[in-house]
Structures are given as C-alpha cells and as structure tokens.
Design a protein around this motif. Structure first.
Motif, PDB file in Angstrom:
ATOM      1  N   GLY A 389       0.800  -1.142  -0.156  1.00 34.90           N
ATOM      2  CA  GLY A 389      -0.141   0.012   0.055  1.00 34.90           C
ATOM      3  C   GLY A 389       0.654   1.144  -0.029  1.00 34.90           C
ATOM      4  O   GLY A 389       0.575   2.132  -0.746  1.00 34.90           O
ATOM      5  N   ASP A 390       1.904   1.172   0.835  1.00 35.33           N
ATOM      6  CA  ASP A 390       2.862   2.409   0.872  1.00 35.33           C
ATOM      7  C   ASP A 390       3.558   2.829  -0.582  1.00 35.33           C
ATOM      8  O   ASP A 390       3.618   3.771  -0.893  1.00 35.33           O
ATOM      9  N   LEU A 391       3.987   1.626  -0.933  1.00 37.30           N
ATOM     10  CA  LEU A 391       4.574   1.667  -2.524  1.00 37.30           C
ATOM     11  C   LEU A 391       3.779   2.253  -3.573  1.00 37.30           C
ATOM     12  O   LEU A 391       4.330   2.936  -4.092  1.00 37.30           O
ATOM     13  N   VAL A 392       2.367   1.905  -3.550  1.00 39.61           N
ATOM     14  CA  VAL A 392       1.628   2.189  -4.710  1.00 39.61           C
ATOM     15  C   VAL A 392       1.177   3.924  -4.521  1.00 39.61           C
ATOM     16  O   VAL A 392       1.334   4.494  -5.401  1.00 39.61           O
ATOM     17  N   ALA A 393       1.064   3.944  -3.068  1.00 43.90           N
ATOM     18  CA  ALA A 393       0.760   5.514  -2.700  1.00 43.90           C
ATOM     19  C   ALA A 393       1.836   6.438  -3.083  1.00 43.90           C
ATOM     20  O   ALA A 393       1.744   7.575  -3.797  1.00 43.90           O
ATOM     21  N   THR A 394       2.837   6.029  -2.779  1.00 41.60           N
ATOM     22  CA  THR A 394       4.212   6.872  -2.983  1.00 41.60           C
ATOM     23  C   THR A 394       4.490   7.038  -4.296  1.00 41.60           C
ATOM     24  O   THR A 394       4.826   8.197  -4.831  1.00 41.60           O
ATOM     25  N   ALA A 395       4.304   6.108  -5.021  1.00 38.81           N
ATOM     26  CA  ALA A 395       4.499   6.227  -6.763  1.00 38.81           C
ATOM     27  C   ALA A 395       3.509   7.090  -7.022  1.00 38.81           C
ATOM     28  O   ALA A 395       3.842   7.767  -8.024  1.00 38.81           O
ATOM     29  N   ARG A 396       2.419   7.006  -6.956  1.00 39.81           N
ATOM     30  CA  ARG A 396       1.076   7.938  -7.374  1.00 39.81           C
ATOM     31  C   ARG A 396       1.306   9.339  -6.971  1.00 39.81           C
ATOM     32  O   ARG A 396       1.207  10.156  -7.868  1.00 39.81           O
TER      33      ARG A 396
END
Length: 494
Positions: A389-396
């Motif tokens: 979840g953190d990875l996807v949010a940070t990427a966006r």
C-alpha cells in the motif's frame, strides 16, 4: 585572503547531485525558493526529475538565496551549480545575480559554449563575430534593394537555427550587420528572411504566425517573443496591408488536403519515460524472452480477499487480489529458488539470490515506474500488505526514491486493473521473471463436473531463457496458479 576567495566562501554553490546510481542529469521541475529568501540547512529548495523518479533536494547551507542558475523545465548535468546561497548576508550588498536560464536560453548558452576556439559566438546582444569567410553575392529578392553590407554568415546562421562555417582565420571584428527594412518594417538578412532567433521561429510556427507579417521591436530589426505574442493576441491590430492582400487559406474540404501538423503535439522524451524506453529496448534485445500463459479459477482466492478485509489483524490495511497474487508468486519462488537469479554478462556467471526484491509496476503521471519491496519473501501477510500500500501511494504521488527502484529481482504487473485479460510483459533489466495479472471475470467453468459461473483470470509469465528453461518456468507458473486456485496452499506450501 583575496576578494575572490572571500566571495567563494561567502557565496556557496549547491551543485546538482547524483541522487541515483550513476545518473548524469536531472530536470528542474519546481523551485520552492526565490532570490532573497532565507534558507536553512536541510530545507527543501527544489524538486527535480531524474531518469528514475522525482526527488526533492535539500540545501546544505544556512543563508539567503543569492541566485537561481536555471529556471524550471531546464535539464541540468550532475555536478553543475544550480543555486548559490549568501552565507553571510550581513557582510554588505551582494553582486547582482545573473538572469535565470529558461529552457530556450539554456539551449542557446550550450550552443554558445560549443563554439570552436578562436571564434566568438554570435547571438543578438552579444556583438558580431569575426569572420573571414567570403560568400558569393546572392541575387536580391524582388522589391528588396541589394545591400553592400550583408548579414554575417555566423549571425544569419544563428538566427536561422543552423551551424555557420568556421572562419579560416581570426580577423578584425566586423561592423554591425546591415539589416534591410522591408515595407512592413520587419528586418531581413541578405537572404531576405525575417531576423529572429530559433526559439522565436518555433514559437511563431506553433502559433501559426507568419514572421514576415510582424513589425520587429528588437535591436537591428530582430523579431522578439513579445512581437510574436502581440501578433497572436486576439485584440491585436489589423494585419499590414501586404499580409491582408495575401489570398485567404483554403479550407481542407476544398483542397482535399489535411494539415496534419496542425493537429499533432510533440512532447520531449525525457525523465522517467525516457529511462523506461531505454530499459525496455535494452531488455527486449538482450535477454531472450519466453512467455507462458495459464487460465485459472480464482473464486476461492476472491472469497479469501473478502474474509481478510474483515480480519482484525488486517485492519487499516489495503487487502486486494494483487496482495494474494504477490504472496502466491513468493511461495512459488520459495519452491523453485533457482528462478531468482540474474545474468552477469561481464563475468559470464549466473548470480543466484537468497532474497526476493518484489517489484510492482505502477503507472504514474510521469510514466511507468517499478519500485520494489525489499526482502519481500520474509514478510508476513500484514507486512506485505502495508508495504504494498505504501509503495503504490508513494508512486502515485511521484515521491518514489531512486533507491526503491533499484535491486529488483522479479516483478508483478497488474494489467487487470485496466480490464485487460493478459499480455506479454517485458523483463526489467537485470531481473529473471515478470508476472502479468489479468482481469478477474465471471466465466463459464467446469467445476465439480458441472458448468458454473466462476471467477477466472489469466496469468502470463515472461522469463529470461538464459536463466530459466521451459520446464522450470512452467513449474513456477503452475505453482502460482495452484495457490490461487486453492489458497489454503499458502499455509501448506508457505
């Protein structure tokens, strides 16, 4: 201590750092400060985009911003000073800062610095360059009187956007080039072309403005950007009589010809998109790809997703089918650890890895990036969900660090979120395998001897055939499918 030494200690320059591994340049996306602002050590002053991600840069000095060397949108080489800070603002007035470079100005400066030694660069406002090149007189255009002093080759070349021939030997600087005024007041050179810098010509072309119809306001009859914008403004004065007399353009329907260029957009390839393109070309033509497919009934997995969403241990975490696909991939790799490897061409060795850095392909406004979860194989399910979840949010948000996108070993790309059934994914350079997870759809399926509506998806696994042969790749894909068909294997195999 000399004055220059004292100034060097007072005015500290911050150079573009290498924020990744071997990056050579970065584009300045946004400045958060301006000249005169007070800054402190560690304060973020700008955001830059490298070939891997957007990164915020902190300043390592206390003081007052003296100068921003480049404007937003300029690509700067690593090691080039981008900002200077007056670390002792109470020591007296500082020298006036230079003009911040915008992208066209930066390009002009690069062309100036690239001039051969022994010849001065010629730009409007910089003076004329010495030249001994003699050119045959050109036949003057009708209605334009011939001039005894033609525009120098270097100046005309600079204004026309092409390279001028180098002089045979330095001579005494020439006088100011003559400019021939025409009826509408525009300056033209010896070749009868309106005088304007290449960026101004491009601006006029983009706006559909004929330079010959513009009255120049620059020195020596040079057409400026302001002149072009004024000509393009809706409230601009009526066009000169010469332009009004020109025949009106014929609509495409009347001629049968469509102006395609007027309906096209050109965007420079740079940053993340440029790096992605280079990586994909390198991978496609370096690693021999093999792709295999399997269609699987994931009805039980989808039920487990719903149950986990109600589990107190997963409270506050994002639980979705991708989470269980990732866990199934990791379980299958644990059963076949030899797939987790890389090819060392220089040493002619296969490097087997006892850790799994699981990459997740993420679509962002700046392009496709693949950050990875370090040591994903030893994470618990809640830990994996949190990091995913953190990875996807940070990427966006565009805040993924370069470190998060290095060292990956395998990758998952979730094409199902776009409603796509499957694809043939290309390996990330240096990785051994990539799994494409397709859309989950209700389909007729034979279940317990009867045709029923079941939730079905298609998986595609691409792998480096130098590292993984057909048997090993097939076993890996079959095990992933087996876990998703009967997720209790996450316990028995995990």
């Amino acid at each position: 201590m000399t004055a220059s030494t004292a100034n060097a200690q007072r005015f500290r320059e911050f150079k573009m750092p290498d924020v990744g591994e071997g990056l050579t340049e970065a584009e300045i996306l946004k400045w958060y400060v301006k000249p005169g602002d007070t800054v402190t050590d560690g304060q973020v002053v700008c955001e830059v985009e490298t070939a891997k991600a957007a990164v915020e840069l902190p300043i390592p000095y206390d003081g007052v911003v003296h100068e921003l060397n480049f404007g937003e949108g300029v690509t700067v080489d690593v090691g080039t000073a981008i900002i200077s800070v007056d670390t002792d603002p109470g020591a007296g007035p500082a020298p006036a800062p230079a003009t911040v470079q915008t992208p066209p100005e930066a390009a002009a400066k690069a062309e100036e610095e690239a001039e051969p030694q022994g010849r001065q660069a010629v730009l409007v406002g910089y003076g004329a360059a010495p030249s001994s090149t003699k050119r045959r007189a050109r036949k003057p255009q009708a209605g334009v009187p011939a001039q005894p002093e033609p525009v120098s080759a270097a100046l005309q070349a600079e204004l026309n956007g092409r390279t001028a021939p180098a002089p045979a030997a330095p001579v005494t600087p020439a006088v100011t080039p003559a400019v021939t005024p025409v009826a509408n007041g525009a300056g033209v050179g010896a070749v009868g072309r309106p005088l304007a810098k290449p960026p101004v010509r491009k601006l006029a072309k983009d706006l559909g403005i004929d330079l010959a119809t513009i009255v120049p306001s620059g020195p020596d009859g040079i057409i400026t950007r302001e002149d072009v914008h004024a000509a393009a403004a809706p409230a601009a004065a009526p066009a000169p009589a010469a332009a009004a007399a020109a025949p009106a353009p014929v609509a495409p329907a009347e001629t049968g010809v469509v102006n395609a260029a007027a309906r096209e957009r050109r965007v420079p390839v740079k940053g993340v998109r440029k790096a992605t393109a280079q990586a994909m070309v390198s991978s496609a033509f370096t690693a021999p790809h093999v792709t295999e497919f399997i269609t699987v009934d994931v009805t039980r997995t989808m039920k487990l997703v719903q149950e986990l969403k109600q589990d107190p241990d997963m409270a506050g975490l994002r639980v979705n089918p991708l989470l269980l696909v990732a866990r199934a991939f990791l379980v299958a790799i644990k059963r076949h650890p030899e797939v987790n490897a890389s090819w060392d061409e220089a040493q002619q060795e296969i490097v087997y890895k006892d850790y799994v850095n699981l990459g997740i392909a993420a679509a962002t406004p700046r392009g496709l990036i693949v950050p990875n979860i370090k040591d994903a194989g030893v994470k618990t399910l809640p830990q994996l969900a949190e990091e995913l979840g953190d990875l996807v949010a940070t990427a966006r948000e565009g805040k993924t660090s370069p470190a998060a996108m290095t060292g990956g070993t395998v990758t998952i790309t979730n094409v199902g979120v776009f409603g796509v059934d499957t694809g043939t994914p290309i390996l990330n350079p240096g990785e051994s395998a990539i799994l494409a997870f397709g859309a989950v759809k209700l389909q007729p399926w034979v279940h317990k001897g009867k045709v029923k509506a079941r939730q079905v998806t298609t998986l595609a696994l691409s792998f480096d055939h130098r590292l993984i042969d057909g048997e090993l790749g097939s076993k890996l894909l079959a095990d992933i499918a087996a876990v998703l068909e009967r997720p209790k294997r996450l316990i028995t195999w995990g």
